[in-house]
Design a protein around this motif. Sequence first.
Motif, PDB file in Angstrom:
ATOM      1  N   THR A   1      -4.007  -5.848  -3.206  1.00  0.00           N
ATOM      2  CA  THR A   1      -3.070  -5.657  -2.099  1.00  0.00           C
ATOM      3  C   THR A   1      -2.402  -4.296  -2.211  1.00  0.00           C
ATOM      4  N   LEU A   2      -1.916  -4.041  -3.403  1.00  0.00           N
ATOM      5  CA  LEU A   2      -1.203  -2.792  -3.624  1.00  0.00           C
ATOM      6  C   LEU A   2      -2.106  -1.610  -3.329  1.00  0.00           C
ATOM      7  N   VAL A   3      -3.254  -1.597  -3.981  1.00  0.00           N
ATOM      8  CA  VAL A   3      -4.131  -0.437  -3.873  1.00  0.00           C
ATOM      9  C   VAL A   3      -4.750  -0.331  -2.486  1.00  0.00           C
ATOM     10  N   PHE A   4      -5.126  -1.469  -1.953  1.00  0.00           N
ATOM     11  CA  PHE A   4      -5.889  -1.410  -0.713  1.00  0.00           C
ATOM     12  C   PHE A   4      -5.016  -1.364   0.531  1.00  0.00           C
ATOM     13  N   ASP A   5      -4.032  -2.221   0.553  1.00  0.00           N
ATOM     14  CA  ASP A   5      -3.217  -2.316   1.755  1.00  0.00           C
ATOM     15  C   ASP A   5      -1.935  -1.500   1.657  1.00  0.00           C
ATOM     16  N   GLY A   6      -1.467  -1.275   0.444  1.00  0.00           N
ATOM     17  CA  GLY A   6      -0.177  -0.609   0.298  1.00  0.00           C
ATOM     18  C   GLY A   6       0.943  -1.582   0.562  1.00  0.00           C
ATOM     19  N   LEU A   7       2.145  -1.127   0.364  1.00  0.00           N
ATOM     20  CA  LEU A   7       3.299  -2.017   0.479  1.00  0.00           C
ATOM     21  C   LEU A   7       3.890  -2.005   1.883  1.00  0.00           C
ATOM     22  N   LYS A   8       3.459  -1.056   2.648  1.00  0.00           N
ATOM     23  CA  LYS A   8       4.002  -0.903   3.994  1.00  0.00           C
ATOM     24  C   LYS A   8       3.701  -2.155   4.813  1.00  0.00           C
TER      25      LYS A   8
ATOM     26  N   VAL B   1      -2.797  -9.159  -6.398  1.00  0.00           N
ATOM     27  CA  VAL B   1      -1.650  -8.256  -6.206  1.00  0.00           C
ATOM     28  C   VAL B   1      -2.106  -6.809  -6.307  1.00  0.00           C
TER      29      VAL B   1
ATOM     30  N   VAL C   1      -2.949 -11.240 -10.980  1.00  0.00           N
ATOM     31  CA  VAL C   1      -2.930  -9.783 -10.995  1.00  0.00           C
ATOM     32  C   VAL C   1      -3.975  -9.170 -10.051  1.00  0.00           C
TER      33      VAL C   1
END
Lengths: 211, 211, 211, 211
Positions: free
Chosen positions: B199-206, B196, B193
């Motif tokens: 990644t989600l918060v920092f990099d975003g899904l783009k 993930v 978790v």
Amino acid sequence: MSESAQSRPTSRRERLKREREERILEAAATVFARKGFHQATIRDIAELADVADGTIYNYFDSKFGLLIGIMARIAELERLPGELVQALQGDARESFVTAFQERMGRIERGQEMLQAVLPEVLVNPDLRVQFYQQYVLRISTLLEQYLRAQIELGHIKPVNVPLTVRMVQSMLVGLIVLRILGDDPLRSEWADVPEVLATLVFDGLKPSGME
Amino acid sequence: MSESAQSRPTSRRERLKREREERILEAAATVFARKGFHQATIRDIAELADVADGTIYNYFDSKFGLLIGIMARIAELERLPGELVQALQGDARESFVTAFQERMGRIERGQEMLQAVLPEVLVNPDLRVQFYQQYVLRISTLLEQYLRAQIELGHIKPVNVPLTVRMVQSMLVGLIVLRILGDDPLRSEWADVPEVLATLVFDGLKPSGME
Amino acid sequence: MSESAQSRPTSRRERLKREREERILEAAATVFARKGFHQATIRDIAELADVADGTIYNYFDSKFGLLIGIMARIAELERLPGELVQALQGDARESFVTAFQERMGRIERGQEMLQAVLPEVLVNPDLRVQFYQQYVLRISTLLEQYLRAQIELGHIKPVNVPLTVRMVQSMLVGLIVLRILGDDPLRSEWADVPEVLATLVFDGLKPSGME
Amino acid sequence: MSESAQSRPTSRRERLKREREERILEAAATVFARKGFHQATIRDIAELADVADGTIYNYFDSKFGLLIGIMARIAELERLPGELVQALQGDARESFVTAFQERMGRIERGQEMLQAVLPEVLVNPDLRVQFYQQYVLRISTLLEQYLRAQIELGHIKPVNVPLTVRMVQSMLVGLIVLRILGDDPLRSEWADVPEVLATLVFDGLKPSGME
DNA sequence: TATGAATGAGGGTTCATTCAT
DNA sequence: TATGAATGAACCCTCATTCAT
């Protein structure tokens, strides 16, 4: 006996009954949200709904039945799948925002019912399963499919799909909880949440040029 | 019985008392988590703690006092501020992951107590305030400061700081709720978790190249 | 801790508990007999027994449990078989009288409990079976054996054994009912009942010389 | 609707009303017998009688009124006195058998109503008196007169008249109770009861030559 | 007159808390 | 201090009765 004596005799009664049931359910949601399921008494609800205690039992099996009734109303208001699919067509980021706006609106409108139901959901195994399936799993499945498709298309980068979806769901559930906890920014700036949420989830916090 | 018979009669007694109080509190957390605060009876707790009903009242004021006790234990385990500040030194993304790992560990270890307390927190105004301040606001404030600083430094792009922080907090709270709801991926892949989440918060899904 | 501080600490408490249970059961019998099982309230019984409502539930599972308790007490007072067998030794007529005297005494002493229990026995299938077996069938079986033996011996003339036994049992049950109904002769001349009963059953009403 | 439209509008209505009242009363007896007066609900009875709850109150004052109604029906079916007097003419033993046969038939036919009423009779002072007078005392008086006359005539030997009559009455009442309790021989061999009963009461169990 | 929904009093039962031992 | 029985307030639910339609 004559047909003209009353125009649709049942329909009037029917309507009154529906309204009353509605009133009772709303009263229950309000009282449950205010005091919690266990502190709430049937008397409280009856008074707020302006009916006698016993009347409630003409419409619902038990106090617990009221909770089930509220859960059903929430599920009714959802009808997510179709709309979500709809919302997620087109540009990925844009549809995210649209979908979230939709969601935020629903959360806001359903806040009282959610507040009434959620604490008991966390406590009662049966409710837990029902809530999880209706409110979490159904959307998870959809989002997972969507995410995989977007990754396939290269619109979204490869990630751990199930966990990522859980993160998003967690945020939605967490937003509800934080609102219940009375968080001020979430109440006063609720309208801005979808955009911020989309930015966070979609773009991340990393500054643009920083690859 | 004579005071000289034991070198430190009180300290031994003290220890026994502490242990007993501890046992009672743990029993309470377990039973509350299992059945919910209102379904749980003092008898249940007394049996699990292997003491008599009345004994519990030598250690706690009331049934509600047990809940307060559990809340206090959670707060004790937190001592967030310092550690968080520590963790957030250095590289932004890295410290995020570290901080989240810390957090996930705590959530996992404190799950039972959280499950015992959370439903009632959603229902009781006093607990609500206390929980919100201890568990949400304290961290919010810190994170907001941190975020602002990072933005200043250009490590993070300009965003709506309070709402963004709420999103992150929501996710953490939501993860707890989803775990309580029994979500499977969250249990089996809990260790993944933090990454993930970061990644989600920092990099975003783009996708990376897609600016 | 010292052994001399209390002589058998449990035995005193035990005794108090026994007495209290006894008091509750007696109160229940009285109230049930007076108002009937359904009209009787736990409050009534508690007041008569001079305990709090809740105390009753430390001794009995439910209101119905009190009824069961009373039935058990009746059965306890019975211990028929042995004594009946004893009583029926020797001269047929004489032992009849003795046995009936015994029985009448028991009926008189147990009147209140019987009055408490009988109406509900007639109504509740479970109680019905239990009462029938304990109070009717056990004795029927014995009497049938006895009757057959006496017929064999020529002390009693050949008759339809099961039905004859039922007649006698009916009379006993009927006497209880008539007493409950408040029949005056049965109350004032109760002592003479065994003799009259024996005469009736044994000799019949036909005048002596009339064969 | 016009008065001339039907030759005897009231009489037809009257009949319908009677039938309905009858149906309700029968339903009440059935339900009371099945579940007992207190367990039976107006709803139960209404459903079995195929009318609405409220309709019952157009025919009877209250739930208790139904019980009174059933008692009245029993009394109506009795009309004992005359017939009993009739039956007891002629040979003593023969008339006994005849009278008892009559009685057994009535008990069998009225069983449901008796079962409906008896438990409550044992419990309610007013019913108790009414039942005692209608069902016991009226016959007692007659039987006492008869017995005295027969003794006078030398057809029956001198006995304690009131008590002897009570014994006979007890047997009759007891037979009802034992049937309610589900005694098997009494159900399967019911037709033989009058003869056995007469033998017992009239001849006694003593062998013929044994004077 | 028939209907059946609304009424609300009533009672069995639970259980947090107290307190004598 | 530990015990666990006694306490009694509180509450859900039932159901006889009423009454508008």
